[in-house]
Motif scaffolding. Structure first.
Motif, PDB file in Angstrom:
ATOM      1  N   THR A 166     -45.903 -39.351  48.473  1.00  0.00           N
ATOM      2  CA  THR A 166     -47.026 -39.603  47.563  1.00  0.00           C
ATOM      3  C   THR A 166     -46.727 -39.188  46.122  1.00  0.00           C
ATOM      4  O   THR A 166     -47.426 -39.604  45.201  1.00  0.00           O
ATOM      5  CB  THR A 166     -48.281 -38.856  48.040  1.00  0.00           C
ATOM      6  N   HIS A 167     -45.683 -38.382  45.922  1.00  0.00           N
ATOM      7  CA  HIS A 167     -45.331 -37.939  44.573  1.00  0.00           C
ATOM      8  C   HIS A 167     -44.546 -38.985  43.789  1.00  0.00           C
ATOM      9  O   HIS A 167     -44.333 -38.812  42.590  1.00  0.00           O
ATOM     10  CB  HIS A 167     -44.500 -36.650  44.646  1.00  0.00           C
ATOM     11  N   PHE A 168     -44.094 -40.046  44.457  1.00  0.00           N
ATOM     12  CA  PHE A 168     -43.164 -40.973  43.813  1.00  0.00           C
ATOM     13  C   PHE A 168     -43.731 -42.388  43.811  1.00  0.00           C
ATOM     14  O   PHE A 168     -43.550 -43.141  44.775  1.00  0.00           O
ATOM     15  CB  PHE A 168     -41.819 -40.922  44.539  1.00  0.00           C
ATOM     16  N   PRO A 169     -44.394 -42.768  42.742  1.00  0.00           N
ATOM     17  CA  PRO A 169     -45.064 -44.087  42.696  1.00  0.00           C
ATOM     18  C   PRO A 169     -44.109 -45.272  42.725  1.00  0.00           C
ATOM     19  O   PRO A 169     -44.526 -46.381  43.039  1.00  0.00           O
ATOM     20  CB  PRO A 169     -45.838 -44.049  41.382  1.00  0.00           C
ATOM     21  N   GLN A 170     -42.808 -45.046  42.429  1.00  0.00           N
ATOM     22  CA  GLN A 170     -41.829 -46.136  42.465  1.00  0.00           C
ATOM     23  C   GLN A 170     -41.003 -46.134  43.753  1.00  0.00           C
ATOM     24  O   GLN A 170     -40.102 -46.960  43.895  1.00  0.00           O
ATOM     25  CB  GLN A 170     -40.884 -46.039  41.263  1.00  0.00           C
ATOM     26  N   LEU A 171     -41.289 -45.211  44.674  1.00  0.00           N
ATOM     27  CA  LEU A 171     -40.497 -45.098  45.897  1.00  0.00           C
ATOM     28  C   LEU A 171     -40.602 -46.368  46.730  1.00  0.00           C
ATOM     29  O   LEU A 171     -41.698 -46.849  47.019  1.00  0.00           O
ATOM     30  CB  LEU A 171     -40.972 -43.897  46.724  1.00  0.00           C
ATOM     31  N   ARG A 172     -39.436 -46.916  47.111  1.00  0.00           N
ATOM     32  CA  ARG A 172     -39.400 -48.144  47.897  1.00  0.00           C
ATOM     33  C   ARG A 172     -38.806 -47.945  49.286  1.00  0.00           C
ATOM     34  O   ARG A 172     -39.151 -48.668  50.211  1.00  0.00           O
ATOM     35  CB  ARG A 172     -38.577 -49.212  47.157  1.00  0.00           C
ATOM     36  N   THR A 173     -37.906 -46.962  49.444  1.00  0.00           N
ATOM     37  CA  THR A 173     -37.203 -46.787  50.714  1.00  0.00           C
ATOM     38  C   THR A 173     -37.254 -45.337  51.168  1.00  0.00           C
ATOM     39  O   THR A 173     -36.948 -44.429  50.380  1.00  0.00           O
ATOM     40  CB  THR A 173     -35.725 -47.217  50.584  1.00  0.00           C
ATOM     41  N   ILE A 174     -37.630 -45.140  52.444  1.00  0.00           N
ATOM     42  CA  ILE A 174     -37.583 -43.818  53.077  1.00  0.00           C
ATOM     43  C   ILE A 174     -36.708 -43.908  54.315  1.00  0.00           C
ATOM     44  O   ILE A 174     -36.862 -44.816  55.135  1.00  0.00           O
ATOM     45  CB  ILE A 174     -38.988 -43.331  53.486  1.00  0.00           C
ATOM     46  N   ARG A 175     -35.767 -42.966  54.429  1.00  0.00           N
ATOM     47  CA  ARG A 175     -34.956 -42.845  55.640  1.00  0.00           C
ATOM     48  C   ARG A 175     -35.278 -41.503  56.291  1.00  0.00           C
ATOM     49  O   ARG A 175     -34.960 -40.452  55.723  1.00  0.00           O
ATOM     50  CB  ARG A 175     -33.463 -42.930  55.308  1.00  0.00           C
ATOM     51  N   HIS A 176     -35.893 -41.556  57.466  1.00  0.00           N
ATOM     52  CA  HIS A 176     -36.226 -40.340  58.206  1.00  0.00           C
ATOM     53  C   HIS A 176     -35.794 -40.547  59.656  1.00  0.00           C
ATOM     54  O   HIS A 176     -36.596 -40.880  60.522  1.00  0.00           O
ATOM     55  CB  HIS A 176     -37.728 -40.057  58.114  1.00  0.00           C
ATOM     56  N   CYS A 177     -34.492 -40.372  59.906  1.00  0.00           N
ATOM     57  CA  CYS A 177     -33.890 -40.690  61.202  1.00  0.00           C
ATOM     58  C   CYS A 177     -33.467 -39.421  61.937  1.00  0.00           C
ATOM     59  O   CYS A 177     -33.283 -38.368  61.332  1.00  0.00           O
ATOM     60  CB  CYS A 177     -32.669 -41.587  61.002  1.00  0.00           C
ATOM     61  N   CYS A 212     -34.300 -48.585  65.522  1.00  0.00           N
ATOM     62  CA  CYS A 212     -33.228 -48.634  66.520  1.00  0.00           C
ATOM     63  C   CYS A 212     -33.099 -47.301  67.257  1.00  0.00           C
ATOM     64  O   CYS A 212     -33.387 -46.230  66.699  1.00  0.00           O
ATOM     65  CB  CYS A 212     -31.898 -48.956  65.850  1.00  0.00           C
ATOM     66  N   ASP A 213     -32.642 -47.383  68.499  1.00  0.00           N
ATOM     67  CA  ASP A 213     -32.340 -46.199  69.304  1.00  0.00           C
ATOM     68  C   ASP A 213     -33.545 -45.268  69.445  1.00  0.00           C
ATOM     69  O   ASP A 213     -33.419 -44.050  69.362  1.00  0.00           O
ATOM     70  CB  ASP A 213     -31.153 -45.450  68.682  1.00  0.00           C
ATOM     71  N   ASN A 214     -34.726 -45.854  69.639  1.00  0.00           N
ATOM     72  CA  ASN A 214     -35.922 -45.115  70.031  1.00  0.00           C
ATOM     73  C   ASN A 214     -36.280 -45.516  71.462  1.00  0.00           C
ATOM     74  O   ASN A 214     -35.980 -46.636  71.879  1.00  0.00           O
ATOM     75  CB  ASN A 214     -37.100 -45.437  69.094  1.00  0.00           C
ATOM     76  N   ILE A 220     -38.473 -48.843  55.582  1.00  0.00           N
ATOM     77  CA  ILE A 220     -38.612 -47.576  56.302  1.00  0.00           C
ATOM     78  C   ILE A 220     -37.606 -47.552  57.451  1.00  0.00           C
ATOM     79  O   ILE A 220     -37.567 -48.450  58.282  1.00  0.00           O
ATOM     80  CB  ILE A 220     -40.041 -47.391  56.847  1.00  0.00           C
ATOM     81  N   HIS A 221     -36.772 -46.495  57.475  1.00  0.00           N
ATOM     82  CA  HIS A 221     -35.798 -46.286  58.546  1.00  0.00           C
ATOM     83  C   HIS A 221     -36.297 -45.151  59.440  1.00  0.00           C
ATOM     84  O   HIS A 221     -36.485 -44.021  58.965  1.00  0.00           O
ATOM     85  CB  HIS A 221     -34.438 -45.880  57.972  1.00  0.00           C
ATOM     86  N   LEU A 222     -36.457 -45.429  60.726  1.00  0.00           N
ATOM     87  CA  LEU A 222     -36.894 -44.415  61.686  1.00  0.00           C
ATOM     88  C   LEU A 222     -35.968 -44.401  62.911  1.00  0.00           C
ATOM     89  O   LEU A 222     -36.382 -44.064  64.013  1.00  0.00           O
ATOM     90  CB  LEU A 222     -38.336 -44.695  62.128  1.00  0.00           C
ATOM     91  N   ASP A 223     -34.716 -44.749  62.723  1.00  0.00           N
ATOM     92  CA  ASP A 223     -33.770 -44.838  63.834  1.00  0.00           C
ATOM     93  C   ASP A 223     -33.544 -43.479  64.490  1.00  0.00           C
ATOM     94  O   ASP A 223     -33.585 -42.434  63.822  1.00  0.00           O
ATOM     95  CB  ASP A 223     -32.421 -45.368  63.343  1.00  0.00           C
TER      96      ASP A 223
END
Length: 443
Positions: A157-168, A217-219, A189-192
């Protein structure tokens, strides 16, 4: 040392007393304070100026300080003001506020990698909801930190230009229950590699208006539910490789995504069915049910491939299974295909007649081995799904070279690269087509 059940080489007893700030790590790596050695017989012209320029960190745009024993950020704003890419992975940062420190001090930062730190040890949502963040950060990698999903959302929420999150690879089981709404501007969004085992656990993502790429992937998720008209409106790319999806109902559900163009679904049980022995039949099994796809497993779906997949499907002895019967609109689609290809329902022989000619491709067999290179090339029409071992027998009859001594290579008409043909596969794995060349070499 171990953290979150994994070995962490960068946190050892002998290193704990040698922790540094990010500023110190950058200075140690990029600033060379040693004077050049001018005692050699030869001296490089302009060496001093080159070293001075290289040591000027204000010119840096990319900083990689992974595995640098960093435990805090330090003062960066007057040190590396032009940096837009920071890799601080595999360190010992323990506070999520360090992410905000990186971002607020580097006004041009658009990529930040802090995976495999120790951010999950002291993570709390409430402090992260205060203050303002960086306006330029576009990609953030948080994997393997032991963070909960609601903390990730609070950071985003702190980054108004954020486009990609990787939380794997962080043991996430669900995205439900977060007290903070996801930023609507997220695109990828990466949730592998997490522990998501049901489709409803991803429901908070369904309403994101700009989400174009989702990777799970791999969930341990086994089923995918059909989309409602308002869900996943912009999703174009969906990755589900190595998920234990075991029902064609889920493949039909994927076809309900309104904007989906690219599906990546390798090594999932329902597609790796033993009744689908070739790569081509596996692709056809998906394409006939997800006919709107433009790409499948990173390969373009051509109009010709879709047409041949439809004919292949209609030519099966038992066209539709129970999951197909229950899929909304699928029976009508199959009826329309039968009319398109002028087939009667249940006329398997007719369907086979339609596909027989189209299953053959004309290739050139070109001898290149030392003992056969003087023989002329031969053109042959062969089935698309011919095993490589059967192709070796054809070459043996034509050129007199026994299969154990053969080594075959394929050259596609649109590619100059020769690929080795493995005996355990069939030729449709290599996407052979009319005009392909097979080089017959000797081992």
């Amino acid at each position: 040392a171990e953290y979150m059940g994994r070995k962490v080489d960068h946190v050892t007893n002998c290193q704990l007393s040698n922790m540094v700030t990010a500023r110190e790590a950058i200075r140690n790596k990029y600033c060379d304070d040693e004077q050049p050695d001018n005692t050699n017989t030869f001296q490089f012209v302009g060496q001093e100026k080159a070293l001075e320029r290289q040591g000027d960190v204000s010119r840096l745009s990319t900083v990689c300080v992974d595995h640098s024993d960093i435990d805090s950020v330090g003062e960066l704003s007057d040190f590396i003001p032009n940096v837009d890419h920071v890799d601080a992975s595999d360190n010992s940062l323990t506070s999520c506020s360090d992410i905000l420190l990186f971002a607020t001090q580097l006004p041009k930062l658009n990529f930040l990698n802090v995976c495999r730190n120790r951010l999950g040890e002291n993570a709390d949502v409430e402090p992260l909801l205060e203050g303002s963040g960086n306006t330029s950060l576009k990609e953030l990698i948080l994997s393997e930190n032991g963070l909960k999903w609601d903390v990730t959302v609070a950071i985003a929420t702190h980054f108004p230009q954020l486009r990609t999150i990787r939380h794997c690879n962080d043991g996430i089981e669900t995205l439900e229950g977060s007290t903070v709404n996801l930023p609507i501007h997220l695109v990828t969004i990466h949730l592998d590699g997490n522990k998501i085992d049901r489709w409803s656990a991803l429901s908070p993502l369904a309403t994101l208006p700009n989400l174009q790429t989702l990777m799970i992937c791999d969930n341990p998720i086994t089923t995918i539910d059909p989309c409602q008209p308002s869900e996943f409106p912009a999703l174009r790319e969906f990755h589900i490789s190595q998920c234990p999806i075991n029902s064609l109902t889920s493949i039909h559900a994927i076809n309900t995504f309104p904007s989906l163009e690219h599906l990546v679904a390798s090594r999932i049980p329902v597609i790796n069915d033993t009744t689908m022995p070739t790569e081509r039949s596996k692709r056809a099994n998906v394409l006939v049910r997800c006919h709107k796809l433009i790409r499948l497993n990173f390969t373009e779906v051509t109009a010709k491939e879709l047409s041949e997949s439809e004919k292949w499907f209609l030519g099966q002895s038992k066209t539709m299974c129970q999951e197909d019967e229950l899929a909304p609109g699928f029976k009508d689609r199959i009826a329309a295909l039968r009319e398109k290809y002028q087939l009667r329902e249940g006329s398997d022989s007719d369907a086979g007649a339609v596909t027989t000619g189209k299953e053959l491709i004309e290739i050139e067999l070109r001898p290149t081995g030392p003992s056969i290179c003087s023989m002329p090339p031969q053109k042959r029409s062969i089935p698309r799904n011919l095993p490589v071992t059967a192709l070796q027998l054809v070459c043996a009859r034509l050129f007199g070279l026994p299969p154990p001594k053969q080594r075959l290579f394929h050259i596609h008409p649109k590619s100059p690269v020769a690929e080795d043909l493995e005996e355990r596969l069939s030729i449709d794995f290599y996407v052979m087509t009319d005009g392909s060349v097979v080089l017959v070499d000797e081992k």
